[in-house]
Design an enzyme around this catalytic site. Structure first.
Site, mmCIF file in Angstrom:
data_model
loop_
_atom_site.group_PDB
_atom_site.id
_atom_site.type_symbol
_atom_site.label_atom_id
_atom_site.label_comp_id
_atom_site.label_asym_id
_atom_site.label_seq_id
_atom_site.Cartn_x
_atom_site.Cartn_y
_atom_site.Cartn_z
ATOM 1 N N TYR A 93 0.793 -1.231 0.000
ATOM 2 C CA TYR A 93 0.000 0.000 0.000
ATOM 3 C C TYR A 93 0.828 1.285 0.000
ATOM 4 O O TYR A 93 0.281 2.373 0.221
ATOM 5 C CB TYR A 93 -0.981 -0.031 1.174
ATOM 6 C CG TYR A 93 -2.064 -1.061 0.945
ATOM 7 C CD1 TYR A 93 -3.113 -0.807 0.073
ATOM 8 C CD2 TYR A 93 -1.992 -2.317 1.549
ATOM 9 C CE1 TYR A 93 -4.087 -1.756 -0.178
ATOM 10 C CE2 TYR A 93 -2.964 -3.278 1.300
ATOM 11 C CZ TYR A 93 -4.007 -2.991 0.435
ATOM 12 O OH TYR A 93 -4.964 -3.950 0.178
ATOM 13 N N ARG A 207 -10.461 -2.390 -7.345
ATOM 14 C CA ARG A 207 -10.772 -1.973 -5.989
ATOM 15 C C ARG A 207 -9.879 -0.773 -5.703
ATOM 16 O O ARG A 207 -8.657 -0.884 -5.706
ATOM 17 C CB ARG A 207 -10.494 -3.115 -4.998
ATOM 18 C CG ARG A 207 -10.769 -2.750 -3.516
ATOM 19 C CD ARG A 207 -9.514 -2.294 -2.800
ATOM 20 N NE ARG A 207 -9.754 -2.061 -1.367
ATOM 21 C CZ ARG A 207 -8.874 -1.538 -0.541
ATOM 22 N NH1 ARG A 207 -7.667 -1.188 -0.980
ATOM 23 N NH2 ARG A 207 -9.165 -1.359 0.731
ATOM 24 N N ASP A 209 -8.202 1.888 -3.352
ATOM 25 C CA ASP A 209 -7.797 2.072 -1.963
ATOM 26 C C ASP A 209 -7.955 3.530 -1.543
ATOM 27 O O ASP A 209 -7.769 4.451 -2.347
ATOM 28 C CB ASP A 209 -6.324 1.651 -1.827
ATOM 29 C CG ASP A 209 -5.780 1.836 -0.432
ATOM 30 O OD1 ASP A 209 -6.258 1.137 0.479
ATOM 31 O OD2 ASP A 209 -4.879 2.692 -0.256
ATOM 32 N N GLU A 234 -12.929 2.006 -1.402
ATOM 33 C CA GLU A 234 -12.829 1.882 0.043
ATOM 34 C C GLU A 234 -13.169 3.221 0.683
ATOM 35 O O GLU A 234 -12.300 4.026 0.983
ATOM 36 C CB GLU A 234 -11.412 1.448 0.450
ATOM 37 C CG GLU A 234 -11.266 1.222 1.944
ATOM 38 C CD GLU A 234 -9.836 1.332 2.433
ATOM 39 O OE1 GLU A 234 -9.542 0.792 3.507
ATOM 40 O OE2 GLU A 234 -9.004 1.976 1.754
ATOM 41 N N TRP A 236 -14.060 4.333 3.716
ATOM 42 C CA TRP A 236 -14.113 4.089 5.156
ATOM 43 C C TRP A 236 -14.520 5.386 5.854
ATOM 44 O O TRP A 236 -13.899 6.426 5.655
ATOM 45 C CB TRP A 236 -12.746 3.620 5.641
ATOM 46 C CG TRP A 236 -12.707 3.050 7.023
ATOM 47 C CD1 TRP A 236 -13.406 3.467 8.110
ATOM 48 C CD2 TRP A 236 -11.896 1.954 7.468
ATOM 49 N NE1 TRP A 236 -13.090 2.697 9.206
ATOM 50 C CE2 TRP A 236 -12.176 1.765 8.845
ATOM 51 C CE3 TRP A 236 -10.964 1.119 6.850
ATOM 52 C CZ2 TRP A 236 -11.554 0.783 9.608
ATOM 53 C CZ3 TRP A 236 -10.347 0.139 7.608
ATOM 54 C CH2 TRP A 236 -10.635 -0.037 8.970
ATOM 55 N N GLY A 298 -29.700 -0.976 1.761
ATOM 56 C CA GLY A 298 -31.084 -0.544 1.861
ATOM 57 C C GLY A 298 -31.415 0.607 0.948
ATOM 58 O O GLY A 298 -32.591 0.894 0.701
ATOM 59 N N ASP A 312 -7.835 -4.974 6.754
ATOM 60 C CA ASP A 312 -7.669 -3.886 7.710
ATOM 61 C C ASP A 312 -8.522 -4.072 8.959
ATOM 62 O O ASP A 312 -8.053 -3.878 10.073
ATOM 63 C CB ASP A 312 -8.046 -2.547 7.064
ATOM 64 C CG ASP A 312 -6.994 -2.026 6.108
ATOM 65 O OD1 ASP A 312 -5.795 -2.200 6.395
ATOM 66 O OD2 ASP A 312 -7.369 -1.434 5.081
ATOM 67 N N LYS A 405 -32.165 -16.439 9.764
ATOM 68 C CA LYS A 405 -32.163 -15.781 11.065
ATOM 69 C C LYS A 405 -30.754 -15.778 11.610
ATOM 70 O O LYS A 405 -29.947 -16.678 11.363
ATOM 71 C CB LYS A 405 -33.108 -16.467 12.051
ATOM 72 C CG LYS A 405 -32.784 -17.916 12.430
ATOM 73 C CD LYS A 405 -31.810 -18.111 13.566
ATOM 74 C CE LYS A 405 -32.309 -17.577 14.858
ATOM 75 N NZ LYS A 405 -31.302 -17.911 15.987
#
Length: 431
Positions: A93, A207, A209, A234, A236, A298, A312, A405
């Site tokens: 990274y 993806r 970063d 990502e 975050w 949602g 991570d 469930k």
């Protein structure tokens, strides 16, 4: 923009309308990756963990390639590979020589062989793309292979060595932040790297970063230039307020919109809710005020990539190893998978949970149930229970329904359902 819409239902409707517009070829949304236009059957494996680069015999690429047939048999459609370029940090990274694909994970030829092992089986490869920052070869900013000037560094970087424009995102103090407004060197250089270095290896997805570090529009631009069939950022959150989940969802939606809907995002909202539910029994948080899943799924499930833990957030080979920055309780991992592998969104499974934690049989059963009912990224969810100690829902796939469930409290969908799989505090049925 979603930010300008008030009310939970209106935000959700606008996201769904945006997603539906993709199906009709609306120009402003034409670049959305095919896997994220809706109804995707994609299931992604994160094919590494924090300590993977430390394995030398065999190296990680060879290890991963050796499991290609098993990974394909589990039902995965995509494998997310670690950062492919030379890096000053073992995990990849801190990119140094972008055009060199010799890394701590193996050689360029090992990478090529590993990607081919999957693509030959019909499993697509997702590259971990780190373009927020770069490090020099011998100093802070002597960028080589490709050579870039100090004009590629933002002028408010901590090094006081940048001659470029101000940063378009948050600063990253461990390396030099790149000026993505720089067309000649940065934009063209990244595009060339993606198309002339990574694409020939066989990568078809991206993806991104640390996307908070630069403007979302640039991630969209690079994804479009690459022609991603799946793209995920990502995003975050800076902070996570369990009592204001809409703010967390909104930040994800805003970033997706900022890419011109050319890239989806990891559903960190669902991740945070699962952390709390599995640790404290607050399963009621999984249902929002409109009766929908309370995570990003949602609002815009087609663009949301769900996960239980990653390199991570969670442990690596065992409960006590790895980073552990924001983990679910180790004993509740399968509850998390019972949720994401039955629900809409594009689920991502963490490699060590299968191969180090001995959860392959349980995860295989959940993926099999998802595929049997043909649950997709946009399958409808009817939440049956969301209380302290219990969450239950029915998910309608194209060829069947799943009832599920999680939680210590008991629940059954009733007669006419076949139990597909169960374990500690979870069960999945099909009709």
């Amino acid at each position: 923009m979603l930010l300008q819409i008030s009310g939970d239902n209106m935000r959700r409707k606008l996201a769904l309308i945006a997603g539906a517009a993709l199906l009709f070829g609306t120009a402003s949304h034409a670049a959305t990756p095919p896997e994220q236009a809706g109804g995707s059957r994609a299931i992604m494996l994160q094919g590494f963990h924090w300590n993977s680069a430390n394995y030398a015999n065999p190296n990680w690429y060879n290890t991963l390639a050796g499991k290609a047939a098993d990974i394909q048999s589990l039902g995965f459609t995509h494998v997310w590979f670690p950062p492919p370029s030379d890096s000053s940090a073992t995990q990849g990274y801190m990119p140094r020589q972008l055009n060199s694909l010799n890394s701590s994970y193996g050689s360029a030829s090992d990478l090529q062989a590993a990607v081919s092992a999957f693509t030959n089986l019909g499993v697509r490869a997702v590259a971990d793309v780190v373009v927020n920052h770069r490090v020099g070869s011998t100093g802070w900013y002597d960028f080589t292979n490709p050579i870039w000037s100090q004009y590629t560094i933002v002028n408010n970087d901590e090094c006081n060595c940048g001659w470029g424009n101000p940063d378009t995102g948050q600063g990253f103090s461990a390396a030099r932040d790149l000026d993505h407004k720089n067309v000649a060197e940065v934009q063209n250089g990244i595009t060339s790297w993606l198309n002339n270095v990574l694409k020939p290896v066989g990568f078809s997805g991206i993806r991104f970063d640390y996307v908070k570090g630069y403007g979302a529009q640039y991630a969209g631009q690079y994804s479009n230039a690459f022609g991603s069939e799946l793209c995920v950022g990502e995003m975050w959150p800076d902070s996570f307020d369990l009592n204001n989940l809409n703010a967390n969802r909104q930040a994800i939606m805003d970033w997706i919109n900022g890419t011109s809907n050319s890239c989806g995002a990891f559903d960190f909202t669902t991740k945070g809710i699962l952390n709390d539910a599995l640790a404290n029994g607050n399963y009621w948080r999984l249902k929002d005020t409109s009766g929908n899943p309370a995570g990003a799924i949602g609002w815009w499930p087609a663009m949301s990539v769900t996960f239980v833990d990653n390199h991570d957030t969670g442990p690596a080979e065992s409960c006590g190893s790895g980073q552990n920055l924001w983990p679910v309780p180790c004993g509740s991992v399968m509850e998390g998978y019972a949720y994401i592998l039955t629900h809409p969104g594009i689920p991502s499974v963490f490699y060590p949970h299968i191969y180090n934690w001995n959860l392959e049989t349980q995860i295989r059963a959940l993926i099999s149930a998802r595929k049997s009912a043909d649950v997709t990224s946009t399958s409808p969810v009817s939440i049956q229970q969301a209380t302290q100690g219990l969450y239950a829902a029915i998910i309608t796939g194209n060829t069947g329904k799943l009832a599920m469930k999680i939680g210590p409290n008991s629940w059954s969908p009733g007669s006419g359902w076949k139990l597909m799989t169960s374990g500690n505090n979870y069960a999945v049925w099909m009709q």
